[in-house]
Design an enzyme around this catalytic site. Structure first.
Site, PDB file in Angstrom:
ATOM      1  N   SER A 177     -13.095  -5.299   1.902  1.00  0.00           N
ATOM      2  CA  SER A 177     -14.052  -4.643   0.994  1.00  0.00           C
ATOM      3  C   SER A 177     -15.487  -5.089   1.270  1.00  0.00           C
ATOM      4  O   SER A 177     -16.243  -5.420   0.339  1.00  0.00           O
ATOM      5  CB  SER A 177     -13.693  -4.909  -0.470  1.00  0.00           C
ATOM      6  OG  SER A 177     -12.490  -4.268  -0.815  1.00  0.00           O
ATOM      7  N   PRO A 178     -15.925  -5.089   2.535  1.00  0.00           N
ATOM      8  CA  PRO A 178     -17.302  -5.517   2.822  1.00  0.00           C
ATOM      9  C   PRO A 178     -18.350  -4.541   2.317  1.00  0.00           C
ATOM     10  O   PRO A 178     -19.535  -4.870   2.303  1.00  0.00           O
ATOM     11  CB  PRO A 178     -17.315  -5.609   4.353  1.00  0.00           C
ATOM     12  CG  PRO A 178     -16.295  -4.599   4.787  1.00  0.00           C
ATOM     13  CD  PRO A 178     -15.202  -4.681   3.761  1.00  0.00           C
ATOM     14  N   LEU A 179     -17.911  -3.347   1.891  1.00  0.00           N
ATOM     15  CA  LEU A 179     -18.831  -2.368   1.317  1.00  0.00           C
ATOM     16  C   LEU A 179     -18.674  -2.271  -0.198  1.00  0.00           C
ATOM     17  O   LEU A 179     -19.055  -1.265  -0.813  1.00  0.00           O
ATOM     18  CB  LEU A 179     -18.611  -0.990   1.962  1.00  0.00           C
ATOM     19  CG  LEU A 179     -18.939  -0.926   3.453  1.00  0.00           C
ATOM     20  CD1 LEU A 179     -18.604   0.436   4.021  1.00  0.00           C
ATOM     21  CD2 LEU A 179     -20.403  -1.264   3.697  1.00  0.00           C
ATOM     22  N   HIS A 204      -0.105 -12.150   1.107  1.00  0.00           N
ATOM     23  CA  HIS A 204      -1.115 -11.331   0.435  1.00  0.00           C
ATOM     24  C   HIS A 204      -1.725 -12.046  -0.767  1.00  0.00           C
ATOM     25  O   HIS A 204      -2.930 -11.944  -1.025  1.00  0.00           O
ATOM     26  CB  HIS A 204      -0.470 -10.013   0.006  1.00  0.00           C
ATOM     27  CG  HIS A 204      -1.413  -8.866  -0.078  1.00  0.00           C
ATOM     28  ND1 HIS A 204      -1.007  -7.552  -0.056  1.00  0.00           N
ATOM     29  CD2 HIS A 204      -2.763  -8.805  -0.181  1.00  0.00           C
ATOM     30  CE1 HIS A 204      -2.048  -6.755  -0.145  1.00  0.00           C
ATOM     31  NE2 HIS A 204      -3.129  -7.490  -0.216  1.00  0.00           N
ATOM     32  N   TYR A 253       0.844  -1.182   0.000  1.00  0.00           N
ATOM     33  CA  TYR A 253       0.000   0.000   0.000  1.00  0.00           C
ATOM     34  C   TYR A 253       0.885   1.239   0.000  1.00  0.00           C
ATOM     35  O   TYR A 253       1.461   1.601   1.017  1.00  0.00           O
ATOM     36  CB  TYR A 253      -0.940   0.024   1.201  1.00  0.00           C
ATOM     37  CG  TYR A 253      -1.897  -1.149   1.286  1.00  0.00           C
ATOM     38  CD1 TYR A 253      -2.232  -1.893   0.166  1.00  0.00           C
ATOM     39  CD2 TYR A 253      -2.469  -1.510   2.500  1.00  0.00           C
ATOM     40  CE1 TYR A 253      -3.108  -2.969   0.251  1.00  0.00           C
ATOM     41  CE2 TYR A 253      -3.359  -2.574   2.596  1.00  0.00           C
ATOM     42  CZ  TYR A 253      -3.666  -3.303   1.474  1.00  0.00           C
ATOM     43  OH  TYR A 253      -4.531  -4.369   1.569  1.00  0.00           O
ATOM     44  N   ARG A 262     -16.084  -1.872  -2.158  1.00  0.00           N
ATOM     45  CA  ARG A 262     -15.231  -0.740  -2.550  1.00  0.00           C
ATOM     46  C   ARG A 262     -16.023   0.575  -2.573  1.00  0.00           C
ATOM     47  O   ARG A 262     -15.832   1.430  -3.427  1.00  0.00           O
ATOM     48  CB  ARG A 262     -14.561  -1.012  -3.897  1.00  0.00           C
ATOM     49  CG  ARG A 262     -13.811  -2.338  -3.900  1.00  0.00           C
ATOM     50  CD  ARG A 262     -12.959  -2.548  -5.116  1.00  0.00           C
ATOM     51  NE  ARG A 262     -12.385  -3.899  -5.087  1.00  0.00           N
ATOM     52  CZ  ARG A 262     -11.352  -4.290  -4.341  1.00  0.00           C
ATOM     53  NH1 ARG A 262     -10.750  -3.406  -3.549  1.00  0.00           N
ATOM     54  NH2 ARG A 262     -10.921  -5.532  -4.376  1.00  0.00           N
ATOM     55  N   GLY A 263     -16.920   0.690  -1.605  1.00  0.00           N
ATOM     56  CA  GLY A 263     -17.714   1.899  -1.448  1.00  0.00           C
ATOM     57  C   GLY A 263     -19.013   1.914  -2.216  1.00  0.00           C
ATOM     58  O   GLY A 263     -19.886   2.754  -1.959  1.00  0.00           O
ATOM     59  N   PHE A 264     -19.191   0.978  -3.155  1.00  0.00           N
ATOM     60  CA  PHE A 264     -20.372   1.005  -4.009  1.00  0.00           C
ATOM     61  C   PHE A 264     -21.647   0.712  -3.229  1.00  0.00           C
ATOM     62  O   PHE A 264     -22.709   1.262  -3.524  1.00  0.00           O
ATOM     63  CB  PHE A 264     -20.203   0.007  -5.153  1.00  0.00           C
ATOM     64  CG  PHE A 264     -21.032   0.319  -6.366  1.00  0.00           C
ATOM     65  CD1 PHE A 264     -20.884   1.519  -7.030  1.00  0.00           C
ATOM     66  CD2 PHE A 264     -21.955  -0.596  -6.850  1.00  0.00           C
ATOM     67  CE1 PHE A 264     -21.639   1.816  -8.161  1.00  0.00           C
ATOM     68  CE2 PHE A 264     -22.719  -0.314  -7.980  1.00  0.00           C
ATOM     69  CZ  PHE A 264     -22.559   0.899  -8.636  1.00  0.00           C
TER      70      PHE A 264
END
Length: 330
Positions: A205-207, A125, A57, A209-211
């Protein structure tokens, strides 16, 4: 703070962790280091213990940010980082490395950047198909014995690889993308093997990626350098098809008096006590909003309705571009 255990006999961590990637990479437009540090400190104040980062990152800058932010606070944190993705000059191409020599170098770099002498959890990873998993896990077991790491994790590994890894050394956690629009772990055997072997499951990414927050309405909502502009699910007809699904979830959230993001997190939390989601944010008000999802209970009537909107495979488009997809589920 509600707590969950990573695995049958593993450590206890906050039921929601914090993904830190976006503070330094991929979604950095509007990033403010002072606000990111304030968000990290607020997370600790509210009882969040699991912080998730990786050497890639930035690369490296996210670990450095956490290292600066956690001075004097290390004992409050269950600190997780990752190794194994090797970045190239082409931002859309990645390599992987699971060689023992590489691991020994990678851990020392992460410890230095994070200003700590140990990691609570160290993930591979991505699995290196050119290195037997037994060799990689053997090297990680050496780090456990040396006191540099406490627990071993895998990310985006196949069920068969998890089984082989567990035979060498206990695996504490497996991290994979998991949300309403990415339900692959239910179908590829990963959740089943984690439950059977008593391994914790960390959902990144439980959301979506924001979508799944419902706040993203057009592709132009992304900055020019935002990673999501290049992600198949956010392009062309895929964007509109997925938006229609999100709007259906939003209707349920509205009827329940909660935010779509909170409903999406509550759904992941409801899938099992062994699952710990790590939604990412770089702002305090989103952090607090996400944590409120811990107080939401979905009924036996609501869960199947939500799941019928987002059954396995319904999301339009692949999770990643072709180059990144080939590194999954080895």
């Amino acid at each position: 703070m509600k707590m969950r255990r990573l695995g049958q006999d593993g450590p206890q961590v906050s039921a929601l962790g914090l993904g830190c990637m976006g503070m330094s990479d991929f979604y950095t437009t509007g990033a403010d280091e002072r606000e990111s540090i304030a968000t990290l400190h607020r997370a600790l104040e509210l009882g969040v213990t699991l912080l998730d980062t990786a050497d890639m990152y930035g690369p490296y800058t996210n670990e450095e940010l956490l290292g600066r932010s956690l001075k004097g606070k290390r004992a409050q944190v269950f600190l997780a980082s990752k190794f194994g993705i090797v970045r190239s000059e082409d931002p859309h191409k990645r390599g992987v490395n699971g060689h023992p020599d590489y691991i020994r170098t990678a851990i020392d770099g992460s410890l230095q950047r994070l200003s700590t002498d140990y990691l609570d959890l160290y993930y591979q990873h991505r699995i290196d198909p050119d290195v037997p998993i037994e060799e990689t896990i053997g090297a990680l077991a050496d780090l456990v014995r040396a006191g540099k790491i406490k627990h071993i994790g895998l990310s985006e590994a196949s069920a068969a690889t998890i089984e082989r890894a567990q035979a060498v050394h206990p695996i504490t956690a497996v991290q994979s993308e998991y949300s309403l629009w990415t339900r692959d772990p239910e179908q590829n055997g990963v959740l089943e093997v984690c439950r059977r072997l008593g391994i914790g499951f960390v959902a990144y990414s439980p959301l979506g990626r924001g979508f799944l927050t419902g706040a993203i309405r057009r592709p132009n909502d992304f900055a020019e350098d935002d990673y999501r502009r290049f992600s198949p699910r956010f392009q062309g007809d895929n964007f509109q098809k997925n938006l229609e699904l999100v709007d259906k979830v939003k209707q349920i959230a509205d009827s329940k008096g909660v935010a779509p993001s909170q409903l999406a997190l509550a759904w992941v939390l409801a899938q099992g006590e062994e699952i710990v989601p790590i939604p990412g944010t770089k702002q305090r008000h989103y952090l607090e909003k996400n944590l409120d999802a811990l107080e939401i209970t979905l009924t036996t009537e609501e869960l199947p309705v939500i799941e019928s909107i987002f059954p396995y495979g319904i999301a339009a488009g692949q999770r990643y571009n072709e180059d990144s997809m080939r590194h999954l589920n080895h």
